[in-house]
Design a protein around this motif. Structure first.
Motif, short mmCIF file in Angstrom:
data_model
loop_
_atom_site.label_atom_id
_atom_site.label_comp_id
_atom_site.label_asym_id
_atom_site.label_seq_id
_atom_site.Cartn_x
_atom_site.Cartn_y
_atom_site.Cartn_z
N ARG A 287 0.84 -1.20 0.00
CA ARG A 287 0.00 0.00 0.00
C ARG A 287 0.87 1.25 0.00
O ARG A 287 1.91 1.29 0.65
CB ARG A 287 -0.89 -0.01 1.24
CG ARG A 287 -1.90 1.10 1.27
CD ARG A 287 -2.80 0.96 2.51
NE ARG A 287 -3.64 2.11 2.62
CZ ARG A 287 -3.28 3.27 3.18
NH1 ARG A 287 -2.07 3.39 3.70
NH2 ARG A 287 -4.10 4.29 3.23
N ASP B 207 -4.02 6.74 -1.23
CA ASP B 207 -5.32 6.15 -1.53
C ASP B 207 -5.24 4.65 -1.25
O ASP B 207 -4.33 3.98 -1.72
CB ASP B 207 -5.62 6.43 -3.00
CG ASP B 207 -7.00 5.99 -3.44
OD1 ASP B 207 -7.51 4.97 -2.91
OD2 ASP B 207 -7.56 6.65 -4.32
N ASP B 208 -6.19 4.12 -0.50
CA ASP B 208 -6.13 2.70 -0.15
C ASP B 208 -6.43 1.78 -1.32
O ASP B 208 -6.36 0.56 -1.20
CB ASP B 208 -7.01 2.37 1.05
CG ASP B 208 -8.49 2.62 0.81
OD1 ASP B 208 -8.87 3.04 -0.31
OD2 ASP B 208 -9.28 2.39 1.75
N LYS B 209 -6.74 2.33 -2.49
CA LYS B 209 -6.93 1.54 -3.69
C LYS B 209 -5.64 1.40 -4.49
O LYS B 209 -5.57 0.69 -5.47
CB LYS B 209 -7.99 2.18 -4.59
CG LYS B 209 -9.36 2.20 -3.99
CD LYS B 209 -10.31 2.90 -4.92
CE LYS B 209 -11.65 3.10 -4.23
NZ LYS B 209 -12.53 3.95 -5.02
N SER C 76 -1.71 0.47 -4.89
CA SER C 76 -0.57 -0.31 -4.45
C SER C 76 0.67 0.25 -5.15
O SER C 76 0.56 0.90 -6.18
CB SER C 76 -0.79 -1.77 -4.86
OG SER C 76 0.31 -2.55 -4.54
N ARG D 182 -3.45 -7.32 -7.56
CA ARG D 182 -4.81 -7.67 -7.97
C ARG D 182 -5.43 -8.63 -6.94
O ARG D 182 -6.58 -8.44 -6.53
CB ARG D 182 -4.80 -8.29 -9.36
CG ARG D 182 -6.19 -8.59 -9.90
CD ARG D 182 -6.18 -9.10 -11.33
NE ARG D 182 -6.04 -7.96 -12.24
CZ ARG D 182 -5.04 -7.79 -13.10
NH1 ARG D 182 -4.06 -8.67 -13.17
NH2 ARG D 182 -5.01 -6.76 -13.89
N ARG E 131 -6.67 -7.01 -3.98
CA ARG E 131 -7.83 -6.17 -4.28
C ARG E 131 -7.53 -4.68 -4.38
O ARG E 131 -8.36 -3.84 -4.05
CB ARG E 131 -8.96 -6.43 -3.30
CG ARG E 131 -9.42 -7.87 -3.30
CD ARG E 131 -10.71 -8.04 -2.54
NE ARG E 131 -11.11 -9.41 -2.48
CZ ARG E 131 -11.83 -10.03 -3.42
NH1 ARG E 131 -12.19 -9.40 -4.48
NH2 ARG E 131 -12.16 -11.30 -3.27
N TYR E 132 -6.35 -4.36 -4.85
CA TYR E 132 -6.04 -2.97 -5.18
C TYR E 132 -6.64 -2.65 -6.55
O TYR E 132 -6.85 -3.55 -7.36
CB TYR E 132 -4.53 -2.73 -5.21
CG TYR E 132 -3.90 -2.72 -3.84
CD1 TYR E 132 -4.01 -1.60 -3.02
CD2 TYR E 132 -3.20 -3.82 -3.36
CE1 TYR E 132 -3.43 -1.57 -1.76
CE2 TYR E 132 -2.62 -3.80 -2.10
CZ TYR E 132 -2.74 -2.68 -1.31
OH TYR E 132 -2.17 -2.66 -0.06
N GLY E 133 -6.85 -1.37 -6.82
CA GLY E 133 -7.39 -0.95 -8.10
C GLY E 133 -6.31 -0.48 -9.07
O GLY E 133 -6.54 -0.43 -10.28
N GLY F 14 -8.48 -2.40 -12.71
CA GLY F 14 -9.93 -2.55 -12.81
C GLY F 14 -10.43 -2.53 -14.24
O GLY F 14 -9.68 -2.70 -15.20
N PRO G 245 -6.18 7.51 -10.33
CA PRO G 245 -6.56 8.13 -9.06
C PRO G 245 -5.86 9.48 -8.89
O PRO G 245 -4.68 9.61 -9.21
CB PRO G 245 -6.12 7.12 -8.01
CG PRO G 245 -5.07 6.31 -8.68
CD PRO G 245 -5.38 6.30 -10.14
#
Length: 177
Positions: free
Chosen positions: A73, A78-80, A82, A111, A114-116, A166, A173
């Motif tokens: 992270r 942003d927590d989306k 990585s 992936r 579950r990162y975007g 995604g 972002p």
């Protein structure tokens, strides 16, 4: 060249990570923000914490560790998102697909976690690294920062390159711009 495999280190393998990280720092001292001397002074607890904090992936040629990359992270980001960082390949295997395998494993790990997006900082003057990241599918962004070894007399920048995981490959972002 034999088959190179990439695997994630378990938390109990902190010494493996320590050894490859120190080898990378010794061999490519200008490529990293830290020095071998700084990190050689770290105690076992710090190395153990580092292995727990981010995924550490190593490339192996048989039993020999020949490369490393980390994925985790983005701190305070942003927590989306990585980040891939600390990429290093043994000099004798550079240009032979090892970095690609490490980056691919890092992207797959992001992936699975579950990162975007995957963020990768590349020196703007490092054409080979920019070309490599672009060929993988990373796209440049407007995100810039001074490189760790940048000086007033010799300013050098890094740019954030992004790989969307995604459904919207055009999404970037705002936290990386």
């Amino acid at each position: 060249m034999t088959d190179i495999t990439v695997r994630a280190l378990g938390e109990e393998e902190w010494q493996v990570y320590r050894d490859v990280r120190l080898a990378a720092l010794r061999e490519s001292p200008d490529a990293f923000a830290a020095t071998a001397a700084q990190e050689e002074a770290f105690d076992e607890e710090l190395w153990q914490a580092r292995v727990k904090r981010s995924r550490r992936l190593v490339a192996q040629d048989g039993d020999q560790i020949v490369g490393v990359v980390s994925v985790g992270r983005v701190p305070e980001g942003d927590d989306k998102v990585s980040e891939l960082f600390g990429l290093w390949v043994s000099p004798d295997l550079r240009g032979k697909g090892v970095a690609w395998k490490l980056v691919d494993a890092g992207v797959r790990q992001a992936r699975e976690d579950r990162y975007g997006f995957v963020l990768y900082w590349v020196g703007t003057d490092n054409g080979r690294a920019v070309a490599f990241a672009s060929s993988y599918g990373f796209r440049p962004t407007d995100g810039r920062r001074a490189m760790h070894n940048s000086t007033e007399d010799d300013p050098e920048d890094e740019m954030a390159m992004i790989y969307p995981l995604g459904d919207d490959p055009g999404a970037v972002p705002s936290s990386v711009l």
